[in-house]
Design an enzyme around this catalytic site. Structure first.
Site, mmCIF file in Angstrom:
data_model
loop_
_atom_site.group_PDB
_atom_site.id
_atom_site.type_symbol
_atom_site.label_atom_id
_atom_site.label_comp_id
_atom_site.label_asym_id
_atom_site.label_seq_id
_atom_site.Cartn_x
_atom_site.Cartn_y
_atom_site.Cartn_z
ATOM 1 N N SER A 170 -3.377 0.577 5.976
ATOM 2 C CA SER A 170 -4.201 0.639 7.345
ATOM 3 C C SER A 170 -3.296 0.830 8.356
ATOM 4 C CB SER A 170 -4.913 -0.849 7.432
ATOM 5 O OG SER A 170 -5.985 -1.072 6.867
ATOM 6 N N ASN A 171 -2.114 0.071 8.393
ATOM 7 C CA ASN A 171 -1.347 0.285 9.626
ATOM 8 C C ASN A 171 -0.426 1.597 9.683
ATOM 9 O OD1 ASN A 171 1.906 0.069 9.307
ATOM 10 N ND2 ASN A 171 0.921 -1.363 7.836
ATOM 11 N N HIS B 175 0.702 -1.128 -0.052
ATOM 12 C CA HIS B 175 0.146 -0.026 -0.060
ATOM 13 C C HIS B 175 0.981 1.323 -0.024
ATOM 14 C CE1 HIS B 175 -3.593 -1.926 1.733
ATOM 15 N NE2 HIS B 175 -3.652 -2.385 0.482
ATOM 16 N N CYS C 106 1.990 -13.691 3.521
ATOM 17 C CA CYS C 106 2.813 -13.277 4.549
ATOM 18 C C CYS C 106 2.499 -14.763 5.548
ATOM 19 C CB CYS C 106 2.466 -12.239 5.354
ATOM 20 S SG CYS C 106 3.435 -12.250 7.044
ATOM 21 N N GLU D 140 -6.916 -8.396 3.093
ATOM 22 C CA GLU D 140 -6.651 -9.349 4.064
ATOM 23 C C GLU D 140 -7.751 -10.128 4.700
ATOM 24 O OE1 GLU D 140 -3.957 -8.413 7.262
ATOM 25 O OE2 GLU D 140 -5.226 -9.766 8.498
ATOM 26 N N CYS E 162 -0.314 -8.648 14.378
ATOM 27 C CA CYS E 162 1.135 -8.732 14.106
ATOM 28 C C CYS E 162 2.009 -7.962 14.850
ATOM 29 C CB CYS E 162 1.383 -8.498 12.538
ATOM 30 S SG CYS E 162 2.964 -8.739 11.985
ATOM 31 N N HIS F 57 -11.268 -4.953 3.261
ATOM 32 C CA HIS F 57 -9.831 -5.142 3.147
ATOM 33 C C HIS F 57 -9.407 -6.409 2.508
ATOM 34 C CE1 HIS F 57 -5.685 -5.178 4.179
ATOM 35 N NE2 HIS F 57 -5.823 -3.997 4.410
#
Ligand code: SF4
Length: 281
Positions: A222-223, A43, A99, A129, A193, A127
């Site tokens: 997002s993160n 992203h 991942c 994921e 995570c 999203h």
């Protein structure tokens, strides 16, 4: 010149999941000069554009339906089972860079689903994921991004709670407490995570040490949003940029100590560019 002192956070930059996906893509691009990737590989538009120039072609699921006999990279976010089934039908070779942390979460959710649990996933609607996680449950799990989306009166008395890997740890536990305080028995699985949640604390420490913080991230990350808010909470003089052109000289005063940091999807070369730009003020 403002005599600014600029330092890049050593802990910022790609997480190992993103490093793994990009290395895999670059190896193939160096050999064959082209590769399809299902969705943005990371992203971060700047990094995506760099890889596009090397021959990476970003496609969506609609294009995938009509693609035959090609190599397609699955990015770190992972994919639902339906994508793997389609690949077999279309004779596509999937280069799976999902991942390992996401794959493990997919397996845990699948096991819960097979046991008949009522599965709730704290994550962002639509999203990539989350679509992959939902796919493990035949799309039957409930996804919510805010506790207000749940009707606590009618919720099952026993639920199994998971989180998208990049959500905020604090919010996850707040939600967990609200559910428990409302008499719901929660089988809590903190599946955030550690590459994200550990950065939480590291970033707080980093952000306190500087007069100004420049946080570098793509707007789709997002993160990036979570970690930007962590910095902003700690140091109100935090600015968000996606590239070096967005930095404004007015943000800085003479002799400022400036810290640069970013998301798990922010390449180090981009933070270096931001540093170079700030040093011109
Ligand atoms: S943030 Fe964590 S789960 Fe997501 S890609 Fe990086 S290492 Fe994997």
């Amino acid at each position: 010149m403002k005599n600014l002192h600029v330092q890049i956070d050593a802990h910022s930059g790609f997480c190992f999941g993103v490093v793994y996906a990009i290395e895999m893509a670059e190896d193939i691009l160096d050999e064959s000069g082209h590769l399809y990737c299902l969705g943005d590989i990371v992203h971060n538009d700047e990094e995506v554009n760099r890889l596009k120039r090397k021959g990476l072609k970003i496609i969506d699921h609609e294009v995938l339906k009509d693609l035959r006999d090609e190599n397609v990279l699955i990015r770190a976010h992972g994919e639902p089972p339906a994508t793997y089934e389609l690949a077999i039908q279309n004779n596509l070779t999937l280069i799976d860079a999902s991942c390992p942390v996401v794959l493990k979460l997919q397996h845990r959710i699948k096991n819960s689903f097979d046991k008949g649990d009522s599965i709730y996933i704290y994550g962002k609607h639509a999203h990539a994921e989350v679509i992959g996680l939902l796919g493990q449950t035949n799309n039957e799990a409930v996804v919510f991004q805010d506790i207000s989306e749940l009707d606590l009166e009618t919720l099952p008395k026993n639920i199994t709670l998971y989180s998208q890997t990049t959500k905020s740890t604090d919010k996850f536990y707040e939600i967990n407490n609200v559910l428990k305080n409302n008499g719901i028995s929660v089988n809590t699985n903190d599946t955030i995570c550690r590459q994200v949640s550990n950065r939480d604390k590291e970033l707080r420490d980093f952000a306190t040490k500087f007069d100004k913080i420049v946080f570098v991230s793509g707007t789709k990350s997002s993160n990036g949003k979570v970690l930007f808010n962590v910095c902003k909470d700690t140091n109100p003089n935090t600015y968000f940029v996606s590239n070096s052109d967005q930095i404004e000289s007015d943000w800085f005063t003479e002799n400022d100590q400036v810290g640069i940091c970013g998301a798990t999807s922010t390449p180090m070369w981009l933070m270096e560019q931001v540093k170079e730009r700030i040093l011109t003020f």
